[in-house]
Design a protein around this motif. Structure first.
Motif, mmCIF file in Angstrom:
data_model
loop_
_atom_site.group_PDB
_atom_site.id
_atom_site.type_symbol
_atom_site.label_atom_id
_atom_site.label_comp_id
_atom_site.label_asym_id
_atom_site.label_seq_id
_atom_site.Cartn_x
_atom_site.Cartn_y
_atom_site.Cartn_z
ATOM 1 N N ALA A 97 0.834 -1.208 0.000
ATOM 2 C CA ALA A 97 0.000 0.000 0.000
ATOM 3 C C ALA A 97 0.868 1.258 0.000
ATOM 4 N N MET A 98 1.994 1.218 0.689
ATOM 5 C CA MET A 98 2.908 2.367 0.678
ATOM 6 C C MET A 98 3.547 2.529 -0.702
ATOM 7 N N ILE A 99 3.936 1.408 -1.306
ATOM 8 C CA ILE A 99 4.583 1.451 -2.617
ATOM 9 C C ILE A 99 3.616 1.967 -3.683
ATOM 10 N N ARG A 100 2.329 1.699 -3.523
ATOM 11 C CA ARG A 100 1.318 2.156 -4.476
ATOM 12 C C ARG A 100 1.154 3.676 -4.488
ATOM 13 N N ARG A 101 1.572 4.319 -3.437
ATOM 14 C CA ARG A 101 1.357 5.769 -3.326
ATOM 15 C C ARG A 101 1.996 6.498 -4.508
ATOM 16 N N PRO A 102 1.305 7.500 -5.045
ATOM 17 C CA PRO A 102 1.860 8.206 -6.208
ATOM 18 C C PRO A 102 3.185 8.908 -5.918
ATOM 19 N N ASN A 103 3.406 9.312 -4.672
ATOM 20 C CA ASN A 103 4.649 10.000 -4.320
ATOM 21 C C ASN A 103 5.656 9.062 -3.642
ATOM 22 N N PHE A 104 5.520 7.778 -3.910
ATOM 23 C CA PHE A 104 6.399 6.757 -3.326
ATOM 24 C C PHE A 104 7.865 7.076 -3.619
ATOM 25 N N LYS A 105 8.674 7.033 -2.581
ATOM 26 C CA LYS A 105 10.109 7.307 -2.707
ATOM 27 C C LYS A 105 10.861 5.979 -2.652
ATOM 28 N N SER A 106 11.359 5.536 -3.796
ATOM 29 C CA SER A 106 12.040 4.240 -3.844
ATOM 30 C C SER A 106 13.288 4.221 -2.976
ATOM 31 N N GLU A 107 13.944 5.380 -2.785
ATOM 32 C CA GLU A 107 15.153 5.421 -1.950
ATOM 33 C C GLU A 107 14.829 5.031 -0.512
ATOM 34 N N LEU A 108 13.674 5.453 -0.027
ATOM 35 C CA LEU A 108 13.234 5.115 1.323
ATOM 36 C C LEU A 108 13.070 3.605 1.451
ATOM 37 N N PHE A 109 12.449 3.016 0.453
ATOM 38 C CA PHE A 109 12.225 1.576 0.449
ATOM 39 C C PHE A 109 13.545 0.813 0.349
ATOM 40 N N GLU A 110 14.428 1.276 -0.527
ATOM 41 C CA GLU A 110 15.743 0.624 -0.678
ATOM 42 C C GLU A 110 16.523 0.663 0.623
ATOM 43 N N SER A 111 16.485 1.787 1.310
ATOM 44 C CA SER A 111 17.175 1.925 2.597
ATOM 45 C C SER A 111 16.592 0.955 3.623
ATOM 46 N N TRP A 112 15.275 0.843 3.625
ATOM 47 C CA TRP A 112 14.599 -0.074 4.553
ATOM 48 C C TRP A 112 14.993 -1.521 4.262
ATOM 49 N N LEU A 113 14.991 -1.899 2.983
ATOM 50 C CA LEU A 113 15.404 -3.262 2.618
ATOM 51 C C LEU A 113 16.852 -3.529 3.009
ATOM 52 N N ALA A 114 17.718 -2.542 2.834
ATOM 53 C CA ALA A 114 19.132 -2.699 3.203
ATOM 54 C C ALA A 114 19.270 -2.922 4.707
ATOM 55 N N ARG A 115 18.477 -2.221 5.501
ATOM 56 C CA ARG A 115 18.531 -2.428 6.962
ATOM 57 C C ARG A 115 18.066 -3.834 7.331
ATOM 58 N N LEU A 116 17.001 -4.318 6.666
ATOM 59 C CA LEU A 116 16.546 -5.689 6.933
ATOM 60 C C LEU A 116 17.645 -6.686 6.574
ATOM 61 N N LYS A 117 18.300 -6.461 5.441
ATOM 62 C CA LYS A 117 19.372 -7.342 5.011
ATOM 63 C C LYS A 117 20.519 -7.346 6.022
ATOM 64 N N ASP A 118 20.891 -6.160 6.508
ATOM 65 C CA ASP A 118 21.954 -6.066 7.513
ATOM 66 C C ASP A 118 21.593 -6.837 8.779
ATOM 67 N N GLU A 119 20.343 -6.683 9.220
ATOM 68 C CA GLU A 119 19.884 -7.419 10.404
ATOM 69 C C GLU A 119 19.951 -8.922 10.169
ATOM 70 N N ASP A 120 19.551 -9.341 8.975
ATOM 71 C CA ASP A 120 19.567 -10.773 8.664
ATOM 72 C C ASP A 120 20.987 -11.323 8.624
ATOM 73 N N GLU A 121 21.918 -10.557 8.104
ATOM 74 C CA GLU A 121 23.314 -11.006 8.073
ATOM 75 C C GLU A 121 23.883 -11.148 9.480
ATOM 76 N N LYS A 122 23.445 -10.301 10.403
ATOM 77 C CA LYS A 122 23.888 -10.399 11.805
ATOM 78 C C LYS A 122 23.421 -11.703 12.446
ATOM 79 N N THR A 123 22.309 -12.236 11.950
ATOM 80 C CA THR A 123 21.765 -13.482 12.507
ATOM 81 C C THR A 123 22.811 -14.582 12.490
ATOM 82 N N TRP A 124 23.559 -14.648 11.408
ATOM 83 C CA TRP A 124 24.516 -15.738 11.238
ATOM 84 C C TRP A 124 25.919 -15.371 11.735
#
Length: 168
Positions: A97-124
């Motif tokens: 629903a956030m991505i559907r927004r007409p003013n969606f900022k892909s940089e915000l989403f990319e940053s969020w995905l990168a943080r999730l990835k960093d957290e996941d790498e810490k798991t191991w």
């Protein structure tokens, strides 16, 4: 109680963020008195439903989108166990629903995905615990649901262009 209706998007985002940071995912709901229990809700699933509705509000500001993604990240990171009632899919619906927004900022989403990835790498990188494994699995299952939901979107090509990794 906690949500305090009526409230504008900024107030709702803050209140939902506070709920998302709580360690417990189950909220008991009483109707007339504490002894008259009506039922229970999954805070993560129902908060995700509210985030999805909030994302559809044209009054929502870009900084509030960031707060919503931060709240989702915090909720997934603080879950004491792997969700088993479809919560990851409900979270994915809110993100779509956030991505559907007409003013969606892909940089915000990319940053969020990168943080999730960093957290996941810490798991191991650290000794595995039930909570770190739950965080990893909840991220994985939410991202799988997100990928499927994005693919099923009528304008999926627009979304994938917006969130596709940049060539380096």
């Amino acid at each position: 109680g906690e949500l305090g209706y009526p409230a504008g998007p900024e107030v709702m985002t803050g209140r939902l963020e506070a709920i998302g940071r709580r360690p417990s995912d189950v909220v008991l709901v009483a109707e007339l008195a504490p002894a008259e229990l009506v039922g229970w809700i999954h805070a993560t699933a129902h908060t995700s439903d509210l985030l999805q509705a909030l994302a559809g509000n044209p009054m929502l500001k870009a900084d509030e989108e960031a707060r919503m993604l931060d709240g989702i990240e915090a909720r997934l990171a603080s879950a004491p166990e792997v969700y088993g009632q479809g919560e990851q899919d409900r979270v994915a619906q809110a993100v779509v629903a956030m991505i559907r927004r007409p003013n969606f900022k892909s940089e915000l989403f990319e940053s969020w995905l990168a943080r999730l990835k960093d957290e996941d790498e810490k798991t191991w990188a650290e000794p595995l615990t039930p909570q770190t494994l739950a965080r990893y699995q909840n991220h994985t299952y939410m991202l799988q649901a997100l990928a499927v939901r994005l693919e099923l979107e009528p304008e999926s090509s627009r979304f994938f262009v917006a969130v596709a990794p940049r060539a380096t």
